[in-house]
Design a protein around this motif. Sequence first.
Motif, PDB file in Angstrom:
ATOM      1  N   LYS A 184       0.838  -1.208   0.000  1.00 19.86           N
ATOM      2  CA  LYS A 184       0.000   0.000   0.000  1.00 19.86           C
ATOM      3  C   LYS A 184       0.871   1.256   0.000  1.00 19.86           C
ATOM      4  CE  LYS A 184      -4.122  -1.688   2.418  1.00 19.86           C
ATOM      5  NZ  LYS A 184      -4.865  -1.639   3.693  1.00 19.86           N
ATOM      6  N   ARG A 185       1.907   1.250   0.854  1.00 22.13           N
ATOM      7  CA  ARG A 185       2.808   2.413   0.948  1.00 22.13           C
ATOM      8  C   ARG A 185       3.537   2.621  -0.397  1.00 22.13           C
ATOM      9  NH1 ARG A 185       7.752   1.867   2.570  1.00 22.13           N
ATOM     10  NH2 ARG A 185       7.297   0.092   3.903  1.00 22.13           N
ATOM     11  N   GLN A 186       4.003   1.524  -0.981  1.00 19.67           N
ATOM     12  CA  GLN A 186       4.712   1.650  -2.264  1.00 19.67           C
ATOM     13  C   GLN A 186       3.774   2.167  -3.362  1.00 19.67           C
ATOM     14  OE1 GLN A 186       6.445  -2.327  -2.499  1.00 19.67           O
ATOM     15  NE2 GLN A 186       8.468  -1.422  -2.166  1.00 19.67           N
ATOM     16  N   LEU A 187       2.533   1.712  -3.342  1.00 15.75           N
ATOM     17  CA  LEU A 187       1.576   2.178  -4.362  1.00 15.75           C
ATOM     18  C   LEU A 187       1.292   3.669  -4.194  1.00 15.75           C
ATOM     19  CD1 LEU A 187      -0.867  -0.867  -4.563  1.00 15.75           C
ATOM     20  CD2 LEU A 187       0.654  -0.036  -6.370  1.00 15.75           C
ATOM     21  N   ARG A 188       1.235   4.142  -2.932  1.00 14.72           N
ATOM     22  CA  ARG A 188       1.036   5.588  -2.718  1.00 14.72           C
ATOM     23  C   ARG A 188       2.224   6.385  -3.270  1.00 14.72           C
ATOM     24  NH1 ARG A 188      -1.158   3.953   2.335  1.00 14.72           N
ATOM     25  NH2 ARG A 188       0.850   4.288   3.333  1.00 14.72           N
ATOM     26  N   ILE A 189       3.425   5.883  -3.017  1.00 17.26           N
ATOM     27  CA  ILE A 189       4.631   6.565  -3.518  1.00 17.26           C
ATOM     28  C   ILE A 189       4.638   6.570  -5.047  1.00 17.26           C
ATOM     29  CG2 ILE A 189       7.151   6.406  -3.673  1.00 17.26           C
ATOM     30  CD1 ILE A 189       7.044   5.210  -0.788  1.00 17.26           C
ATOM     31  N   MET A 194       4.058   9.490 -10.193  1.00 18.01           N
ATOM     32  CA  MET A 194       3.573   9.426 -11.587  1.00 18.01           C
ATOM     33  C   MET A 194       2.516  10.476 -11.902  1.00 18.01           C
ATOM     34  SD  MET A 194       3.722   5.394 -12.459  1.00 18.01           S
ATOM     35  CE  MET A 194       3.483   5.686 -14.192  1.00 18.01           C
ATOM     36  N   GLN A 195       2.160  11.306 -10.940  1.00 20.82           N
ATOM     37  CA  GLN A 195       1.161  12.350 -11.218  1.00 20.82           C
ATOM     38  C   GLN A 195       1.809  13.559 -11.863  1.00 20.82           C
ATOM     39  OE1 GLN A 195      -0.798  12.898  -7.448  1.00 20.82           O
ATOM     40  NE2 GLN A 195      -2.407  11.465  -8.030  1.00 20.82           N
TER      41      GLN A 195
END
Length: 195
Positions: A184-189, A194-195
């Motif tokens: 979850k933390r990696q996906l948030r990063i 990527m935004q």
Amino acid sequence: MDKIKLMIVEDDPVWMQCISDYIEKENDITVVTQAYNKEEALQVDYNNIDVVLLDLTLLKDEGDEENLNGLEVARHLYKKGLKKIIMLTSWDEKDIILECFDTGVVNYITKTSYRDIPNAIREAFRGKVSLHADVTNVLVGELRKERKIKILTPTEREVYTLREQGLNKSQIADKLYKSVETIKRQLRIIKSKMQ
């Protein structure tokens, strides 16, 4: 002026006739070869062909299931030195479009855009890279994604790739032997980068 010599590979006789008639109206293009299936396309003498218009789905017989034999033909033609191949198809799925370009085709046109075929043939003959509007959104989107992925660490790229393959957080965690909280933390990063 020498005419551009075109080979059409199309399994549907009605489409073959329509496309051939449409293209023969052009003063600078002539259809020199017609192949109605993969086997015929693979046995053609390629020395007298400038550009190939290739259907992605080639059925061997009536009642065959739809397949992507055109990819195999494209790979074969490319290896034989015919590099001016235009894929003509009804498919508009991203992965199929990208796979076609991986085989070496120079352009990709859906059958609904058949009016653009003569210009695509001329551009392919001249060696111009001019992608048809049917595929530019897909290719530009993939290019943007590739550029954004470069800023990710190798571990983040691995997580991102698994997410793109459709795995959920738990599945990614199981596959990478990590906790769900870590994923979850990696996906948030990844999302913030990527935004």
